[in-house]
Design a protein around this motif. Structure first.
Motif, PDB file in Angstrom:
ATOM      1  N   UNK A 121       0.826  -1.210   0.000  1.00  0.00           N
ATOM      2  CA  UNK A 121       0.000   0.000   0.000  1.00  0.00           C
ATOM      3  C   UNK A 121       0.860   1.260   0.000  1.00  0.00           C
ATOM      4  N   UNK A 122       2.017   1.169   0.641  1.00  0.00           N
ATOM      5  CA  UNK A 122       2.899   2.335   0.762  1.00  0.00           C
ATOM      6  C   UNK A 122       4.175   2.104  -0.034  1.00  0.00           C
ATOM      7  N   UNK A 123       4.275   2.711  -1.211  1.00  0.00           N
ATOM      8  CA  UNK A 123       5.449   2.502  -2.074  1.00  0.00           C
ATOM      9  C   UNK A 123       6.725   3.067  -1.467  1.00  0.00           C
ATOM     10  N   UNK A 124       6.604   4.066  -0.610  1.00  0.00           N
ATOM     11  CA  UNK A 124       7.784   4.687  -0.020  1.00  0.00           C
ATOM     12  C   UNK A 124       8.481   3.780   0.985  1.00  0.00           C
ATOM     13  N   UNK A 125       7.786   2.744   1.436  1.00  0.00           N
ATOM     14  CA  UNK A 125       8.351   1.864   2.468  1.00  0.00           C
ATOM     15  C   UNK A 125       9.141   0.704   1.884  1.00  0.00           C
ATOM     16  N   UNK A 126       9.281   0.668   0.545  1.00  0.00           N
ATOM     17  CA  UNK A 126       9.866  -0.479  -0.146  1.00  0.00           C
ATOM     18  C   UNK A 126      11.119  -0.053  -0.902  1.00  0.00           C
ATOM     19  N   UNK A 127      12.108  -0.944  -0.938  1.00  0.00           N
ATOM     20  CA  UNK A 127      13.319  -0.720  -1.754  1.00  0.00           C
ATOM     21  C   UNK A 127      13.107  -1.409  -3.108  1.00  0.00           C
TER      22      UNK A 127
END
Length: 246
Positions: A121-127
């Motif tokens: 849901x949160x793209x910013x939390x993924x590398x």
């Protein structure tokens, strides 16, 4: 036969046939290693999917992973990593959703592969290492590719005719292979690069000898110096016998 010190091999459609390495290819790769030369796997696959093949081939050499988004010093030691931003991935998703078409998508992340079934849901939390889109509709695929290219944000390629793969700008198999050459102290002119898809063109053009497989996409053959037999005909072994081992 040139004085080549390293051969960089794409995996799917090149080294592999239906996911397996032929005994002839294994034998020729071992002959390269026995002569003190280097065999590098350069693939769009993530590292976890590559390790079984490095073990089969007894390779402890560097690797180009996820089309260059990762370079590994050995199969167990990461050298460098180049990421897409969460904002970039979110923008791609927003665009493909807006098309309201049957489009498959997936991404390789540092933690694993995600797709429609488990997309965060949160793209910013993924590398994010790599993002890919797939559709059988050629016109739609062309439209998507043109739109993504117009953003001037990604290196865009494919590993099969039906997909589009996005890596960070400036990141490719060629950039990864260049890092490895610096690491081990050889020139790109001393490298043979072998592949079959658009994600292989960068290294085929950058290497001293660029080789397309007989089953390669036409654009790859057009870019290559030499066309080998197909992956079903031990094309990698044929290249090694002609250009690498005496």
């Amino acid at each position: 036969m040139g004085d080549y010190k390293l051969i960089a091999l794409d995996m799917d459609g090149t080294l592999l046939n239906k996911g397996a390495i032929s005994e002839e290819n294994v034998k020729c790769i071992q002959a390269v290693l026995e002569q003190g030369k280097n065999v590098i796997l350069a693939t769009g696959r993530p590292i976890r999917d590559v390790l079984p093949y490095t073990e089969k081939l007894n390779l402890e050499l560097p690797l180009v992973i996820n089309n260059g988004s990762e370079v590994w010093r050995t199969p167990k030691a990461l050298h460098s990593r180049h990421l897409l931003t969460g904002e970039q991935v979110e923008r791609i998703c927003k665009y493909i959703f807006s098309l309201d078409q049957n489009i498959e998508y997936w991404a390789h992340t540092v933690r694993g592969t995600v797709d429609q079934s488990n997309f965060p849901d949160n793209c910013e939390s993924v590398q994010w290492l790599q993002f890919a889109v797939k559709t059988e509709d050629e016109a739609l695929r062309h439209r998507i590719r043109e739109e993504l290219a117009a953003w001037n944000t990604f290196e865009i390629s494919n590993s099969s005719v039906n997909n589009i793969e996005c890596n960070p700008i400036g990141v490719s198999k060629a950039s990864g292979l260049t890092e490895i050459c610096r690491m081990i102290g050889i020139e790109m002119s001393e490298v043979i690069a072998v592949g079959d898809s658009l994600n292989d063109i960068s290294m085929i053009c950058a290497a001293g000898l660029g080789v397309a497989m007989g089953n390669a996409q036409q654009a790859v053959k057009d870019a290559a110096d030499h066309v080998a037999p197909t992956n079903r005909e031990n094309g990698v072994a044929a290249v090694i016998k002609r250009f690498m081992v005496s």
